[in-house]
Every structure is written in structure tokens, then in C-alpha cells.
Enzyme design. Structure first.
Site: not given
Length: 217
Positions: A78, A169
Site C-alpha cells: 500500500h 499476492c
């Protein structure tokens, strides 16, 4: 019966851990009458490692902190210029299954990008939203007491370089992309305004109430 009102909280840029703990607190203390909320936020640079995360997917974090968190999925990044949306929803009350919620979130991003003539899609085996095999949005949820928290991250206009310090991920070499270079929304505010519309429609909310900041605890 589903409450058809959704409360939207615009948090601006906030430290990741403080928002995470506020999400946990809201979820742990809410009851059957508590409103459903959507938190709209940007975070300073941070890597978050989900419950399925493996340390070998964090390649070279450098000066960016790594936080182990209680959401599904693996490691992601982020940073400023990324739209983060946390749906704090009583899915038991609204009778939405977890898979259905994930599908609605992915579809809301796809529908929003379609307004800009961007052909985005989801993958059954890898949650998130993609454009030409590049990932534009990541997804990781947690369900507790029949209520959701954590959520989605949409790359809008940000420095994508930190993604190269991880296997995003859990996928080595996964290429990331962002809305600005695709001809999509140019700012986090624009992306948030558009995504609120598509997501609330898919989830069946009829009234939106906007707030600045978190509620006083």
C-alpha cells in the site's frame, strides 16, 4: 433484513496500523443494529502480509515496514496514490455469502473501469482485477462474526516500484498496472467516488451517507 443505508467514511491518508485496529474494534463491538460502513483511505508506504503469506515472497522490503495482518491472502503493498476501500458489512444480516461478496467487489471495479472503456476482468484462481494480465486491484478480506473487514486496493496514480520488492499476492513476476496509465480515473478521489457508486449498487444499498473521518469511539 438488510439495512439499505451505507455509511461512507472518508479518512484521507492514515497510518495502516491505526486503521486496521479501528476496523477490528468496529467489527468486534458491532451488533445487529450497527450500520454497514465503507472506509475510503490512502496509506503511507507499507507491506502487509496476509494469513496465507510466506516470508520468501518478501524479497527486499528495504525501508518500508512489513506488518503481519489477519486478512486472507498473501503479501501486498500500500502507498500514496492507491485507493484502499474497507467494506465493514454485516453479510450475515444481508444474506451475502463470502464468495458472493468477493465477486461483487471485483465486479464493482470492473464496472467502474468499463466507464473509462477499460476491459478489466477477474480470475477464478487469483482474486483481484486484471487488465491484459497485469494486476490493477488486489483483494483480501476477513470475516468475523458474520461481518467483513479489510478489503480492496486499487492502483490509481502511485509509485509501483515497491511491488518489485515482493512477489505480489505470492506470484513471482506478477506485473502491476495503474488506472492513470490505462486512461482510467486520474486521482484517488475520482476513483473512490466512482467505485462507491458501482459497489453500493451491486450490494443493494439505496442510500449513502458520507462522513469525514472515523466515528468517535
Amino acid at each position: 433484513m438488510q439495512d439499505t443505508t451505507l455509511h461512507i467514511r472518508h479518512l484521507g491518508q492514515q497510518d495502516y496500523e491505526s486503521v486496521w485496529h479501528a476496523m477490528q474494534h468496529y467489527t468486534d463491538t458491532r451488533n445487529s443494529d450497527s450500520p454497514d460502513e465503507l472506509w475510503i483511505v490512502e496509506h503511507p508506504p507499507v507491506f502487509t502480509q496476509g494469513q496465507a503469506g510466506k516470508s520468501e515472497h518478501i524479497l527486499n522490503p528495504g525501508d518500508i515496514p512489513v506488518i503481519q495482518v489477519d486478512r486472507g491472502g498473501q503479501v501486498t503493498y500500500h502507498g500514496p496514490g492507491q485507493l484502499v476501500v474497507y467494506p465493514l458489512l454485516d453479510i450475515k444480516r444481508s444474506k451475502i455469502g463470502v464468495r458472493q461478496l468477493v465477486t461483487h467487489i471485483e465486479q464493482s471495479i470492473i464496472d467502474m473501469l468499463a466507464k473509462y472503456d477499460i476491459n478489466a476482468y477477474a480470475k477464478a484462481d487469483a482474486p483481484g482485477v486484471y487488465v491484459d494480465q497485469r494486476k490493477v486491484a488486489s483483494l483480501g478480506l476477513r470475516i468475523r462474526k458474520g461481518c467483513s473487514f479489510h478489503g480492496l486496493a486499487l492502483n490509481v496514480d502511485m509509485d509501483l516500484a515497491p511491488f518489485r520488492r515482493i512477489n505480489p499476492c505470492g506470484y513471482a513476476g506478477l506485473e502491476m498496472v495503474q488506472c492513470k496509465e490505462l486512461g482510467g480515473p486520474q486521482t484517488v478521489i475520482e476513483a473512490g467516488d466512482q467505485l462507491i457508486i458501482t459497489l453500493s449498487q451491486l450490494l443493494g444499498y439505496q442510500q449513502l451517507v458520507h462522513h469525514q473521518g472515523l466515528a468517535a469511539s
